[in-house]
Design an enzyme around this catalytic site. Structure first.
Site, PDB file in Angstrom:
ATOM      1  N   CYS A  60      -1.044   3.797  -6.371  1.00 32.43           N
ATOM      2  CA  CYS A  60      -1.888   3.142  -5.406  1.00 32.43           C
ATOM      3  C   CYS A  60      -1.967   1.857  -5.791  1.00 32.43           C
ATOM      4  O   CYS A  60      -2.282   1.650  -7.017  1.00 32.43           O
ATOM      5  CB  CYS A  60      -3.019   3.979  -5.510  1.00 32.43           C
ATOM      6  SG  CYS A  60      -4.492   3.007  -4.422  1.00 32.43           S
TER       7      CYS A  60
ATOM      8  N   CYS B 195       0.771  -1.164  -0.189  1.00 31.55           N
ATOM      9  CA  CYS B 195      -0.013  -0.044   0.028  1.00 31.55           C
ATOM     10  C   CYS B 195       0.802   1.428   0.110  1.00 31.55           C
ATOM     11  O   CYS B 195       1.867   1.359   0.978  1.00 31.55           O
ATOM     12  CB  CYS B 195      -0.796  -0.091   1.139  1.00 31.55           C
ATOM     13  SG  CYS B 195      -1.831   1.251   1.432  1.00 31.55           S
TER      14      CYS B 195
HETATM   15  N1  DGL Z   1      -3.983   0.652  -1.903  1.00 30.66           N
HETATM   16  C1  DGL Z   1      -3.559   1.628  -1.200  1.00 30.66           C
HETATM   17  C2  DGL Z   1      -2.420   2.667  -1.700  1.00 30.66           C
HETATM   18  O1  DGL Z   1      -1.725   1.749  -2.406  1.00 30.66           O
HETATM   19  C3  DGL Z   1      -4.592   2.952  -0.751  1.00 30.66           C
HETATM   20  C4  DGL Z   1      -6.043   2.628  -1.019  1.00 30.66           C
HETATM   21  C5  DGL Z   1      -6.862   3.637   0.185  1.00 30.66           C
HETATM   22  O2  DGL Z   1      -7.136   4.901   0.159  1.00 30.66           O
HETATM   23  O3  DGL Z   1      -6.966   2.936   1.378  1.00 30.66           O
HETATM   24  O4  DGL Z   1      -2.172   3.689  -1.671  1.00 30.66           O
END
Ligand code: DGL
Length: 245
Positions: free
Chosen positions: A177, A69
């Site tokens: 993301c 993430c």
């Molecule tokens: N998947 C997450 C990232 O790579 C973020 C998603 C969220 O906002 O929770 O930033």
């Protein structure tokens, strides 16, 4: 055992690359769906949530933790590395350097959550690796809409946000993301000639290097344990996304 976590299911795009590089390992995936999205939260809130997930993964026996993430990586990595000195953390960050290495004259568009766009980490990356033109765009709510598979709303949000860059000759797009590669075909429709970059392969390469260096015994077969803070029934969607090309 390798822990992998995200605010939700977006981390499958990183897990997929990890499995390609390490096809016989035991992964523990934690999706913090009850607290999704992380992208709208403050740095302090994201640190607190990431800390809780980290403790869960350590209790399961993970010695290596992949923060799949970007938002948690840019907010909590320093805190976690300081607090859990025996654990190896591998972080995900927007693939700005890959674009820079490919083409210093690129017209680059970085898509990420609000938290990542406003982070010090991204600022430092852009200072070091900015190309001819570098644009940053916060895609607030895109990750949650992907989690909820709300196709029409995803299309509307992409139209609204990306149309602002239609005259910028964008040739390189950073998917900052881990959820966004799941809608890469939709993003591509807006920039037919652009190349898309994400950080997953780099993360997997680094994880493999660390895994071998730490001489952690191999598992001999692929195993995945799935945990979701909201509802373990989401496992079905997790496997569907994991098998998507
Ligand atoms: N998947 C997450 C990232 O790579 C973020 C998603 C969220 O906002 O929770 O930033």
């Amino acid at each position: 055992m390798i822990g992998v976590f995200d605010s939700g299911l977006g981390g499958v795009t990183v897990l997929k690359e990890l499995i390609k590089k390490m096809p016989n390992e035991h992964f523990v995936y934690y999706s913090d769906s009850i607290n999704n999205p992380y992208g709208d939260k403050t740095k302090e809130e994201v640190i607190k949530l990431s800390d809780k997930v980290t403790r869960f993964l350590i209790d399961k026996g993970c010695k290596i933790i992949v923060i799949a993430c970007n938002t948690a990586s840019c907010s909590a990595r320093e805190y976690l590395r300081k607090k859990y000195k025996d654990i190896k953390f591998i972080v995900t960050e927007p693939a700005v350097k890959r674009v820079y290495d490919d083409n210093k004259n690129a017209n680059m568009l970085v898509l990420a959550t609000e938290r990542t766009i406003n982070s010090e980490n991204l600022k430092e990356l852009i200072e070091k690796y900015h190309t001819k033109n570098t644009y940053l765009c916060s895609m607030q709510h895109l990750a949650d809409l992907i989690e909820e598979e709300k196709d029409d709303e995803i299309d509307n949000l992409l139209d609204e946000k990306l149309s602002k860059y239609s005259d910028k000759n964008i040739d390189s797009i950073v998917l900052g993301c881990t959820h966004y590669p799941l809608v890469k075909d939709k993003i591509k429709l807006h920039f037919k000639n652009a190349k898309l970059y994400d950080g997953a392969e780099g993360v997997a390469k680094q994880a493999k290097r660390i895994f071998e260096k730490e001489k952690i015994g191999s598992n001999n077969k692929l195993e995945i344990d799935f945990y979701d803070s909201k509802d373990n029934k989401r496992e079905k969607l997790f496997y569907k996304l994991l098998s998507r090309r």
